[in-house]
Design a protein around this motif. Sequence first.
Motif, short mmCIF file in Angstrom:
data_model
loop_
_atom_site.label_atom_id
_atom_site.label_comp_id
_atom_site.label_asym_id
_atom_site.label_seq_id
_atom_site.Cartn_x
_atom_site.Cartn_y
_atom_site.Cartn_z
N THR A 3 -0.78 -3.01 -7.16
CA THR A 3 -0.25 -3.43 -6.29
C THR A 3 -0.46 -4.97 -6.11
OG1 THR A 3 -1.88 -3.11 -4.49
CG2 THR A 3 -0.29 -1.47 -4.62
N ILE A 4 0.37 -5.62 -6.53
CA ILE A 4 0.01 -7.20 -6.80
C ILE A 4 0.49 -8.16 -5.77
CG2 ILE A 4 0.69 -9.31 -8.69
CD1 ILE A 4 1.18 -6.93 -10.44
N ILE A 62 -4.08 0.01 3.91
CA ILE A 62 -4.70 1.40 3.92
C ILE A 62 -3.73 2.16 4.75
CG2 ILE A 62 -6.65 2.51 4.83
CD1 ILE A 62 -8.31 -0.05 5.07
N GLU A 63 -3.26 1.90 5.76
CA GLU A 63 -2.33 2.62 6.51
C GLU A 63 -1.09 3.05 5.49
OE1 GLU A 63 -0.72 5.24 9.62
OE2 GLU A 63 -2.64 4.27 9.13
N GLY A 64 -0.70 1.99 4.80
CA GLY A 64 0.54 1.86 4.05
C GLY A 64 0.28 2.94 2.94
N PHE A 65 -0.84 2.81 2.41
CA PHE A 65 -1.26 3.74 1.31
C PHE A 65 -1.19 5.39 1.85
CE2 PHE A 65 -3.88 6.32 -1.29
CZ PHE A 65 -3.53 6.07 -2.76
N TYR A 66 -1.66 5.40 3.07
CA TYR A 66 -1.80 6.98 3.56
C TYR A 66 -0.33 7.37 3.80
CZ TYR A 66 -2.68 10.57 7.18
OH TYR A 66 -2.67 11.54 8.05
N GLY A 123 0.83 -1.10 -0.08
CA GLY A 123 -0.01 0.04 0.15
C GLY A 123 0.81 1.25 0.10
N PHE A 124 1.76 1.19 0.58
CA PHE A 124 2.76 2.31 0.75
C PHE A 124 3.44 2.66 -0.40
CE2 PHE A 124 6.63 4.65 1.33
CZ PHE A 124 6.72 5.33 2.61
N PHE A 125 3.74 1.81 -1.30
CA PHE A 125 4.46 2.14 -2.70
C PHE A 125 3.14 2.72 -3.63
CE2 PHE A 125 7.95 -0.66 -1.10
CZ PHE A 125 8.86 0.33 -1.01
#
Length: 315
Positions: free
Chosen positions: A249-250, A163-167, A135-137
């Motif tokens: 994101t795979i 979710i938190e990673g994306f944020y 999610g971060f990347f």
Amino acid sequence: MFNRLGIILLCLLLLGACGETKTTGKLQKVGLLVPETVNDQVWGTKGYKGMLKIQSKFSVDVFYKEGMNSQAVVERAVKEFAQKGVNLIFGHGSEYAEYFNNISKDYPEIHFVSFNGDAKNPNTTSLNFKAHAMGFFGGMVAAHMSKTNKVGVLAAYEWQPEIEGFYQGALAENKQAHVSIEYVGNWDDEKKAIQLANQMLENGVDVVYPAGDGFNVPVIEQVKGQGSYVIGYVSDQSDLGESTVLTSTIQQVDTLYEKVAEQYNDGKLKSGNLSFDFQDNVISLGKFSPLVSKDFIGEMNKKIDKYKETGKLPK
């Protein structure tokens, strides 16, 4: 002399036969249970592809059953699999951890594998994707490409680590980014997901991350129709529109299934909860859109490589 030569050749043939038998090891037949269908082109399809990889590599029979969404139907399916000689069963979802904990003691000759749950018995294993970095990347790409500085996550449930990673990734790339987060409360509620996606777009979000394998395809189609962007989820979804899908994101479920079958075949599959990340080559970013600059793609690849080496995300 002829008799001795014949005996030697016979021994070599027997050794060769033994070697062939050993390549299949403990693995006999493999079963797959999916809560919905294997034709969803995302999560279920990946599980099915994993079965095909196992079948090809180990030359064993594989079976699958769809609509396995309750304890009762799972128990009947496991009984049927056991009668066929299946000794490795994959439950393609988090719900199967509890199902398998309840029934695995009755089938000590079978190893039960589920996803994102808590495996409690000696013949049960739960596979957990460490989705935070994924999610971060994805968040970094979204924030970099946003023209409004507004990006959004459309998730199924609050517990999803991506979710938190994306944020965090979005803010790491662009301190001015504003991240909207909405929850569908279900993996498959397409109607609600599209409704929430429309609300995001109306509020100025121009990059959406639909983090739910049951609704991400219709959300992508909806976003595409309004000229905004998405980050694909679980599968490489660039084929849905290279001008819409910035990257994906795979989670390479099919590859992980093959790895697990190999570990089981070699007598090395551990019980309990196992975690997998970029370092295990089962999580990655997918194909980038031509709209994403080559310089930025190069930077992202370097940051991912560094994460794989150090386990540390960019700041």
